[in-house]
Motif scaffolding. Structure first.
Motif, short mmCIF file in Angstrom:
data_model
loop_
_atom_site.label_atom_id
_atom_site.label_comp_id
_atom_site.label_asym_id
_atom_site.label_seq_id
_atom_site.Cartn_x
_atom_site.Cartn_y
_atom_site.Cartn_z
N ILE A 1 14.56 -5.12 0.81
CA ILE A 1 14.12 -3.87 1.43
C ILE A 1 12.71 -3.56 0.95
CG2 ILE A 1 14.53 -1.40 1.63
CD1 ILE A 1 17.50 -1.96 1.29
N GLU A 2 11.82 -3.27 1.90
CA GLU A 2 10.43 -2.96 1.59
C GLU A 2 10.08 -1.60 2.18
OE1 GLU A 2 7.55 -2.77 -0.15
OE2 GLU A 2 7.79 -4.96 -0.24
N THR A 3 9.33 -0.81 1.45
CA THR A 3 8.93 0.50 1.96
C THR A 3 7.47 0.51 2.41
OG1 THR A 3 8.39 1.22 -0.29
CG2 THR A 3 10.59 1.76 0.55
N ASP A 4 6.72 -0.53 2.09
CA ASP A 4 5.30 -0.61 2.44
C ASP A 4 5.10 -1.75 3.44
OD1 ASP A 4 2.53 -1.60 2.30
OD2 ASP A 4 2.27 -0.08 0.76
N ARG B 1 2.65 -4.56 2.43
CA ARG B 1 3.21 -5.48 1.44
C ARG B 1 4.22 -6.41 2.11
NH1 ARG B 1 5.79 -2.22 -2.48
NH2 ARG B 1 3.72 -1.35 -2.86
N LEU B 2 5.00 -5.86 3.02
CA LEU B 2 5.96 -6.69 3.75
C LEU B 2 5.23 -7.80 4.51
CD1 LEU B 2 8.97 -5.48 5.89
CD2 LEU B 2 7.36 -7.13 6.82
N LEU B 3 4.13 -7.44 5.16
CA LEU B 3 3.38 -8.41 5.96
C LEU B 3 2.78 -9.54 5.12
CD1 LEU B 3 1.70 -5.97 8.49
CD2 LEU B 3 3.36 -7.75 9.04
N GLU B 4 2.54 -9.27 3.86
CA GLU B 4 2.01 -10.32 2.98
C GLU B 4 3.01 -11.46 2.82
OE1 GLU B 4 1.02 -8.44 -0.69
OE2 GLU B 4 -0.64 -7.27 0.16
N LEU C 1 4.75 -1.28 11.36
CA LEU C 1 4.05 -2.56 11.50
C LEU C 1 2.77 -2.38 12.31
CD1 LEU C 1 7.09 -4.94 12.10
CD2 LEU C 1 5.69 -4.80 10.04
N LEU C 2 2.85 -1.59 13.38
CA LEU C 2 1.65 -1.32 14.18
C LEU C 2 0.60 -0.59 13.36
CD1 LEU C 2 3.34 -0.16 17.53
CD2 LEU C 2 1.98 -2.24 17.20
N GLN C 3 1.04 0.37 12.55
CA GLN C 3 0.10 1.13 11.70
C GLN C 3 -0.56 0.23 10.67
OE1 GLN C 3 -0.28 3.96 13.61
NE2 GLN C 3 -0.41 5.09 11.71
N ALA D 1 10.74 -17.52 10.98
CA ALA D 1 10.36 -16.24 11.59
C ALA D 1 10.89 -15.08 10.74
CB ALA D 1 10.91 -16.15 13.01
N SER D 2 10.31 -13.91 10.94
CA SER D 2 10.76 -12.72 10.24
C SER D 2 11.43 -11.76 11.22
CB SER D 2 9.57 -12.00 9.59
OG SER D 2 9.03 -12.77 8.54
N VAL D 3 12.63 -11.34 10.87
CA VAL D 3 13.30 -10.27 11.61
C VAL D 3 13.29 -9.05 10.70
CG1 VAL D 3 15.44 -9.47 12.71
CG2 VAL D 3 14.73 -11.87 12.93
N VAL D 4 12.71 -7.96 11.18
CA VAL D 4 12.57 -6.75 10.37
C VAL D 4 13.32 -5.61 11.06
CG1 VAL D 4 10.97 -5.17 9.25
CG2 VAL D 4 10.28 -7.55 9.63
N TYR D 5 14.20 -4.95 10.32
CA TYR D 5 14.93 -3.81 10.89
C TYR D 5 15.04 -2.72 9.84
CZ TYR D 5 19.10 -5.46 8.33
OH TYR D 5 19.97 -5.86 7.36
N GLY D 6 15.39 -1.52 10.25
CA GLY D 6 15.42 -0.38 9.35
C GLY D 6 16.76 -0.24 8.64
N GLN D 7 16.66 0.12 7.35
CA GLN D 7 17.85 0.49 6.57
C GLN D 7 17.75 2.00 6.35
OE1 GLN D 7 20.15 -1.67 5.88
NE2 GLN D 7 21.39 -0.89 4.20
N PRO D 8 18.65 2.79 6.96
CA PRO D 8 18.51 4.25 6.93
C PRO D 8 18.27 4.80 5.52
CG PRO D 8 20.28 3.64 8.40
CD PRO D 8 19.83 2.38 7.73
N ASP D 9 17.22 5.61 5.42
CA ASP D 9 16.86 6.32 4.18
C ASP D 9 16.42 5.39 3.04
OD1 ASP D 9 17.55 8.82 5.36
OD2 ASP D 9 19.65 8.39 4.94
N GLU D 10 16.24 4.10 3.33
CA GLU D 10 15.82 3.18 2.27
C GLU D 10 14.51 2.46 2.58
OE1 GLU D 10 18.76 0.81 0.13
OE2 GLU D 10 20.32 1.73 1.37
#
Length: 200
Positions: A34-37, A40-43, A60-62, A145-154
């Protein structure tokens, strides 16, 4: 917007798989770190990105990276997203499909296949819910490949696609209720009777 081109041949909401209650608790566990930045995830990204969720796509767009495939539904934690996020993530939507909550329906699987095969970044606007599409996305995405999805509140879960993880997702999807045979035909582009969706 491009509607599902096979809608005349099959019901537009053709149900394939339904999430059984017994699996819900398993899906609450993140499939990766889990990444909040987002920067940093894109690195840690090396290859295409499939983003599942409005807030993930927005971050990701931002951070300056348009996902190769994005699935958005205008909601987060069952509430409508802010107008700023909605406008940002739907601006380039090129496919629009229906997918009921807690289901994987045929139109979204076809759209996922089409988006993964496209040369240009593709945003799929889902009427309903897109959360579960992370599972077939992991199966269908290329190695690395990278699959990125949201973990609620994390934060954002970053999944790097490997053969082992694909096998895990296959086993998980096999435990869903519904027409698994038809699901795999669509996801793996094995349309019966020569029926194929080769895109535009």
């Amino acid at each position: 917007m491009t509607r599902d081109e096979t809608a005349d041949e099959t019901p537009s909401d053709e149900q394939l798989l339904v999430l059984p209650d017994a699996l819900r608790h398993e899906l609450k566990e993140p499939l990766g770190p889990i990444e909040t930045d987002a920067e940093r995830l894109l690195e840690a990204v090396d290859g295409p990105i499939i983003a599942v969720g409005d807030v993930v796509t927005y971050h990701l767009l931002q951070a300056g990276r348009q996902p190769d495939v994005a699935l958005v539904d205008g909601r987060t934690k069952r509430e409508a997203v802010d107008e700023e996020i909605r406008e940002a993530v739907t601006a380039g939507a090129s496919l629009e499909v229906t997918n009921p909550p807690a289901e994987l329906a045929a139109p979204v699987i076809r759209a996922l296949r089409r988006a993964l095969a496209a040369d240009e970044p593709t945003t799929i606007l889902v009427d309903g819910e897109e959360d579960l599409v992370a599972l077939p996305a992991i199966v269908a995405a290329p190695e690395g490949a990278s699959v990125v999805y949201g973990q609620p509140d994390e934060g954002m879960v970053h999944v790097t696609v490997t053969d082992d993880l694909r096998d895990e997702m296959r086993d998980l999807l096999e435990r869903f209720e519904g027409d698994t045979k038809r699901f795999w035909e669509l996801l793996e582009d094995r349309e019966p009777d020569g029926e194929r969706d080769d895109g535009d």
